[in-house]
Design an enzyme around this catalytic site. Structure first.
Site, PDB file in Angstrom:
ATOM      1  N   LYS A 194      -5.382   5.245   9.310  1.00 18.29           N
ATOM      2  CA  LYS A 194      -5.863   5.581   8.583  1.00 18.29           C
ATOM      3  C   LYS A 194      -6.786   6.656   9.423  1.00 18.29           C
ATOM      4  CE  LYS A 194      -9.172   4.309   4.296  1.00 18.29           C
ATOM      5  NZ  LYS A 194      -9.329   2.331   4.051  1.00 18.29           N
ATOM      6  N   SER A 219     -12.608  -3.850   1.442  1.00 17.05           N
ATOM      7  CA  SER A 219     -12.318  -3.626   2.541  1.00 17.05           C
ATOM      8  C   SER A 219     -14.051  -3.770   3.173  1.00 17.05           C
ATOM      9  CB  SER A 219     -12.283  -2.076   2.508  1.00 17.05           C
ATOM     10  OG  SER A 219     -10.198  -2.319   2.637  1.00 17.05           O
ATOM     11  N   ARG A 277       1.178  -1.225  -0.498  1.00 18.63           N
ATOM     12  CA  ARG A 277      -0.093   0.353  -0.162  1.00 18.63           C
ATOM     13  C   ARG A 277       0.785   1.375   0.142  1.00 18.63           C
ATOM     14  NH1 ARG A 277      -4.204   0.562   4.763  1.00 18.63           N
ATOM     15  NH2 ARG A 277      -2.690   1.716   5.474  1.00 18.63           N
TER      16      ARG A 277
END
Length: 212
Positions: A137, A108, A39
């Protein structure tokens, strides 16, 4: 490629304490990380592809799948094993159409509606999160909490990894909800020893799975 979701490493170069990402990933895999998601939100495309290819070269011979967050083009260019998408990314059906039936596609889920829709989308597993509020996040949705994870587990038969401030201190409780694995970022990337951190999580996961 085996599909072991038990210790699922999500990378973040900014959390690696100045160490190289490949070094951290290699240590984590030695400790028991069984799946790696690359990521990189701030990486330009050429650098992203180059990094993905280096990780694929590292992980491929070890039988550890490499997934790419969001970027199907990067996954295809690097020969990655799959793609993980969120609710605002490319639709999972379009991802599947591009990368083929054998690739791993993860999704997700941030609310029960997402969970109930997922079975019809042809994904291989769900990333359920955040379990707890997480600094990695900051724009996350409302945390699920442990009871929320139990509701998700009862609502779908898809494999599930829990993500969001999961670490060695709370991992056993998270696994008791029925999750198939733990998706972690800082718990491994920022650990003094990624190998030991991954090993501790692997022991917790294995113990939980054996107890079922």
């Amino acid at each position: 490629m085996r599909r072991d979701y038990g210790v699922y490493l999500v990378t973040d170069q900014g959390l690696c304490l100045g160490r190289g990402l490949l070094e951290v990933v290699a240590e984590a895999v030695r400790g028991g990380a069984s799946m790696v998601q690359l990521r990189e939100k701030k990486c330009d495309t050429r650098d992203f592809v180059a990094l993905a290819r280096r990780l694929k070269a590292l992980l491929g011979p070890l039988g550890v799948p490499l997934l790419i967050n969001d970027r199907v083009d990067v996954a295809l260019a690097a020969g990655a094993d799959g793609v993980h998408v969120g609710q605002s990314d490319m639709h999972p059906a379009d991802v599947r159409g591009l990368i083929g039936p054998e690739a791993i596609v993860g999704l997700s889920v941030e609310c029960m509606e997402h969970v109930l829709q997922a079975d019809a989308l042809g994904v291989d597993y769900l990333g359920v999160g955040p379990v707890y509020a997480t600094a990695t996040k900051p724009d996350h949705s409302e945390p699920w909490g442990l009871e929320g994870l139990r509701r998700v587990r009862a609502a779908s038969r898809l494999p599930m990894v829990a993500i969001g401030s999961v670490n060695a201190e709370n991992a056993a409780q998270v696994m008791e909800t029925g999750m198939d694995g733990l998706a972690v970022v800082s718990a491994i990337c920022s650990a003094p020893s990624p190998e030991q951190a991954a090993g501790a999580l692997r022991d917790i996961v294995n113990n939980a799975l054996r107890a079922r």
